[in-house]
Design a protein around this motif. Sequence first.
Motif, mmCIF file in Angstrom:
data_model
loop_
_atom_site.group_PDB
_atom_site.id
_atom_site.type_symbol
_atom_site.label_atom_id
_atom_site.label_comp_id
_atom_site.label_asym_id
_atom_site.label_seq_id
_atom_site.Cartn_x
_atom_site.Cartn_y
_atom_site.Cartn_z
ATOM 1 N N ARG A 141 29.494 25.222 -35.753
ATOM 2 C CA ARG A 141 29.971 26.378 -34.983
ATOM 3 C C ARG A 141 31.500 26.443 -34.938
ATOM 4 O O ARG A 141 32.074 27.081 -34.062
ATOM 5 C CB ARG A 141 29.419 26.392 -33.546
ATOM 6 C CG ARG A 141 27.882 26.459 -33.469
ATOM 7 C CD ARG A 141 27.412 26.665 -32.036
ATOM 8 N NE ARG A 141 27.863 25.596 -31.164
ATOM 9 C CZ ARG A 141 28.525 25.782 -30.028
ATOM 10 N NH1 ARG A 141 28.797 26.995 -29.597
ATOM 11 N NH2 ARG A 141 28.893 24.751 -29.295
ATOM 12 N N THR A 142 32.165 25.742 -35.850
ATOM 13 C CA THR A 142 33.621 25.898 -35.972
ATOM 14 C C THR A 142 33.895 26.189 -37.434
ATOM 15 O O THR A 142 33.049 25.967 -38.284
ATOM 16 C CB THR A 142 34.393 24.618 -35.593
ATOM 17 O OG1 THR A 142 34.204 23.625 -36.613
ATOM 18 C CG2 THR A 142 33.945 24.068 -34.252
ATOM 19 N N ASP A 143 35.111 26.624 -37.695
ATOM 20 C CA ASP A 143 35.475 26.910 -39.068
ATOM 21 C C ASP A 143 36.034 25.635 -39.704
ATOM 22 O O ASP A 143 37.176 25.596 -40.116
ATOM 23 C CB ASP A 143 36.511 28.046 -39.066
ATOM 24 C CG ASP A 143 36.618 28.691 -40.440
ATOM 25 O OD1 ASP A 143 35.766 28.391 -41.293
ATOM 26 O OD2 ASP A 143 37.561 29.477 -40.643
ATOM 27 N N GLY A 144 35.211 24.581 -39.687
ATOM 28 C CA GLY A 144 35.638 23.337 -40.336
ATOM 29 C C GLY A 144 36.559 22.455 -39.521
ATOM 30 O O GLY A 144 37.314 21.658 -40.070
#
Length: 342
Positions: A141-144
């Motif tokens: 749920r994060t961009d890496g």
Amino acid sequence: MSTVNTLRGPIDASQIGATLMHEHIMARNPELEQNIEHPEYDEAAIFERARKSLTSLHVDKGIDTFVDLTVLGLGRDIPTVLRLTEGVPLNVVVATGYYTAKDLPTYFHTHAPDGLVGKTLGGPDVLETMFVEDITTGIPRTDGVKAGIIKIVTDEHGITSDLDRVYRAAARAQAETGVPISTHTNVHHANGRDQQKWFKANGVDLERTVIGHSGDSTDLDYLRELMDNGSFIGMDRFGMEFVLDDESRVDTLAKLLEQGYAEKITISHDAGFFSINTPPSWRAEHTPNWHHHRISDYVLPELRKRGVTEQQIAQMMVVNPVQVLTGDAEATKAAAAKVLSP
Ligand SMILES: [Zn+2]
């Protein structure tokens, strides 16, 4: 490894700067909060208070990096932390790991390598996979966003069979990725000793570990033993005076510094802006000094009164975090050359 993963991407060791090594932004429990509406969870107000405080930590107090050790079991929610820290001029290092004193949730039992579901899946322990992926490919749920540290616990029950599993996953994830391990201990059980014993028996380099909450203890023999064995100790609960008053914490730290242990100590507060377990109103009334400015406003001036030097403070706040977070001797030497020159 001379870079460190932060919320907003990897940074070079030279950017780490003055660091609080064991903090929290929020400790929550999504399941409980879905069913027990907490009257004090006012997101807009908490965000505003947190942003103000974190910004002031950097602008007024010179803190560059904040290590948030909120992992699973404490309600880790990195998308929310990302929103909260938008525009805040601080590096935030986030963690993987598991916070539990005794047991893991049922999911981890059914998905254990020999569990009902796990044995049909094969492959490594789901815990190990989670820790490694959090560090190498990014947190869900994060961009890496990648974790920069692993957090594990020993409390009153010792290293239970579930905790042994968490420890194994942490040890393997560390071996694979090189990030440090930071722990929670319980002062009444002096269980930094058990942790070191486990680490040694399982090939974890003690130099890459921080035995947390050591500052709850005033037992100099115990604290020196942990450091002589190679670990860093976290004098990391300044302001948490319901466990130990700050004067005793400062006295203990000053004695260890006088005895030449500056190179093995990190300092922090273990404070937070919202915890469902000890909500803001309770903290305000019962433990008013427990906040992220306590070291800057009280601890450092008190240490100076006791003869602690700026070099010793820089060693604990800048050089040791570089050593812990990167494990890179060259980067540590460079940091020392920069901040320890008279
Ligand atoms: Zn903590």
